[in-house]
Design an enzyme around this catalytic site. Structure first.
Site, mmCIF file in Angstrom:
data_model
loop_
_atom_site.group_PDB
_atom_site.id
_atom_site.type_symbol
_atom_site.label_atom_id
_atom_site.label_comp_id
_atom_site.label_asym_id
_atom_site.label_seq_id
_atom_site.Cartn_x
_atom_site.Cartn_y
_atom_site.Cartn_z
ATOM 1 C CB SER A 107 -4.448 -6.266 4.222
ATOM 2 O OG SER A 107 -3.955 -5.398 3.990
ATOM 3 C CG HIS B 135 -1.919 -1.264 1.317
ATOM 4 N ND1 HIS B 135 -2.079 -1.742 3.008
ATOM 5 C CD2 HIS B 135 -2.840 -1.679 0.244
ATOM 6 C CE1 HIS B 135 -2.904 -2.462 2.915
ATOM 7 N NE2 HIS B 135 -3.384 -2.123 1.085
ATOM 8 N NE ARG C 56 -2.250 -7.442 -5.079
ATOM 9 C CZ ARG C 56 -4.033 -8.189 -4.190
ATOM 10 N NH1 ARG C 56 -2.575 -7.544 -2.885
ATOM 11 N NH2 ARG C 56 -4.472 -8.358 -3.731
ATOM 12 C CE LYS D 199 -20.166 -11.651 7.703
ATOM 13 N NZ LYS D 199 -20.596 -13.313 6.462
HETATM 14 O O1 PNS Z 1 -8.781 -2.978 0.427
HETATM 15 P P1 PNS Z 1 -9.557 -3.524 -0.169
HETATM 16 O O2 PNS Z 1 -10.557 -4.126 0.492
HETATM 17 O O3 PNS Z 1 -9.343 -4.314 -1.776
HETATM 18 O O4 PNS Z 1 -9.950 -1.701 -0.848
HETATM 19 C C1 PNS Z 1 -11.608 -1.946 -1.415
HETATM 20 C C2 PNS Z 1 -12.287 -0.358 -1.124
HETATM 21 C C3 PNS Z 1 -12.405 -0.662 0.000
HETATM 22 C C4 PNS Z 1 -11.675 0.340 -2.290
HETATM 23 C C5 PNS Z 1 -13.434 -1.124 -2.175
HETATM 24 O O5 PNS Z 1 -14.275 -1.869 -1.721
HETATM 25 C C6 PNS Z 1 -14.647 0.457 -2.640
HETATM 26 O O6 PNS Z 1 -14.066 0.925 -3.289
HETATM 27 N N1 PNS Z 1 -15.144 0.650 -1.021
HETATM 28 C C7 PNS Z 1 -16.164 1.610 -1.431
HETATM 29 C C8 PNS Z 1 -17.476 1.206 -1.669
HETATM 30 C C9 PNS Z 1 -17.341 2.198 -3.281
HETATM 31 O O7 PNS Z 1 -17.454 2.453 -4.031
HETATM 32 N N2 PNS Z 1 -18.339 0.524 -3.853
HETATM 33 C C10 PNS Z 1 -18.125 0.286 -5.642
HETATM 34 C C11 PNS Z 1 -16.917 0.488 -6.013
HETATM 35 S S1 PNS Z 1 -17.011 0.262 -7.598
#
Ligand code: PNS
Length: 157
Positions: free
Chosen positions: A127, A17, A90, A41
Site C-alpha cells: 500500500s 492483500h 512478501r 497519522k
Molecule cells: O497492514 P498493516 O499496517 O501491516 O497491518 C498491521 C496490523 C493492523 C495488522 C497490526 O498493526 C495490528 O495487528 N494492529 C492491532 C494492534 C495490535 O494488536 N498490536 C500488537 C501486535 S503484536
C-alpha cells in the site's frame, strides 16, 4: 468450524492483500478481514472508506466478511473464536517483524499465526508504494482493483 482473521490497514487494498484473502478463504471455513482502525497519522483513507473498499473487493467471496477493529487483534480474535491469524509474507524483510508479532500474539492469548507466501508477481506490491507511486502520478492500475484506482486518483488529485 475453522475461522481465520486477515488483519491489516488496507490503506488502500491491493491485489497483494486480495491474493492472501482469497487463498485464506480456500484454507478456512470462514475468513474475517479485520480492518485496523487504530489512529495513525499516515492514513490516506479513513476507516469507513477502507472497510467499504475491502467489502467491495471481497464481495464475490462467500465465506469472507469484513469488519473494522480497534485495539488489539488478539482481543478481536478471542471475541470471535478465531483459530488463526493469517499474514502474507512478501520477502525475508517482512519476516522479522511478522515473527515478533506472531510470537507476541501467541503469548497473549495462544492464537496461532499462519504465514502464506505472497504470489511472486505480487511480492513487491505494498500500500505504501502504491500511494507513493500514485502520488507522483505513476500508473498503479496493475496493483489495485479498478475502483480502488479511481478512489486513489480522486483522493490524490
Ligand atoms: O497492514 P498493516 O499496517 O501491516 O497491518 C498491521 C496490523 C493492523 C495488522 C497490526 O498493526 C495490528 O495487528 N494492529 C492491532 C494492534 C495490535 O494488536 N498490536 C500488537 C501486535 S503484536
Amino acid at each position: 468450524m475453522r475461522r481465520a482473521v486477515c488483519p491489516g490497514s488496507f490503506d488502500p487494498p491491493t491485489f497483494g492483500h486480495l491474493d492472501i484473502v482469497r487463498r485464506s478463504a480456500r484454507l478456512f471455513d470462514e475468513v474475517i478481514v479485520a480492518v485496523g482502525t487504530n489512529v495513525s497519522k499516515n492514513r490516506l483513507f479513513d476507516a469507513e472508506e477502507r472497510i467499504a473498499m475491502m467489502r467491495r473487493a471481497c464481495a464475490d467471496l462467500d465465506n469472507v466478511t469484513v469488519e473494522g477493529f480497534a485495539g488489539l487483534v488478539t482481543t478481536f480474535c478471542a471475541e470471535r473464536d478465531v483459530t488463526a491469524i493469517v499474514k502474507g509474507l512478501r520477502a525475508a524483510s517482512d519476516f522479522d517483524y511478522e515473527l515478533q508479532m506472531a510470537q507476541m500474539n501467541s503469548s497473549l492469548t495462544g492464537v496461532e499465526t499462519v504465514f502464506i507466501p505472497t504470489s511472486p508477481e505480487r511480492g513487491f506490491v505494498s500500500s505504501s508504494l502504491v500511494k507513493e507511486v500514485a502520488g507522483f502520478g505513476g500508473d498503479v492500475s496493475a496493483f489495485v482493483p479498478d475502483f480502488v484506482h479511481a478512489e486513489l486518483r480522486s483522493r490524490l488529485a
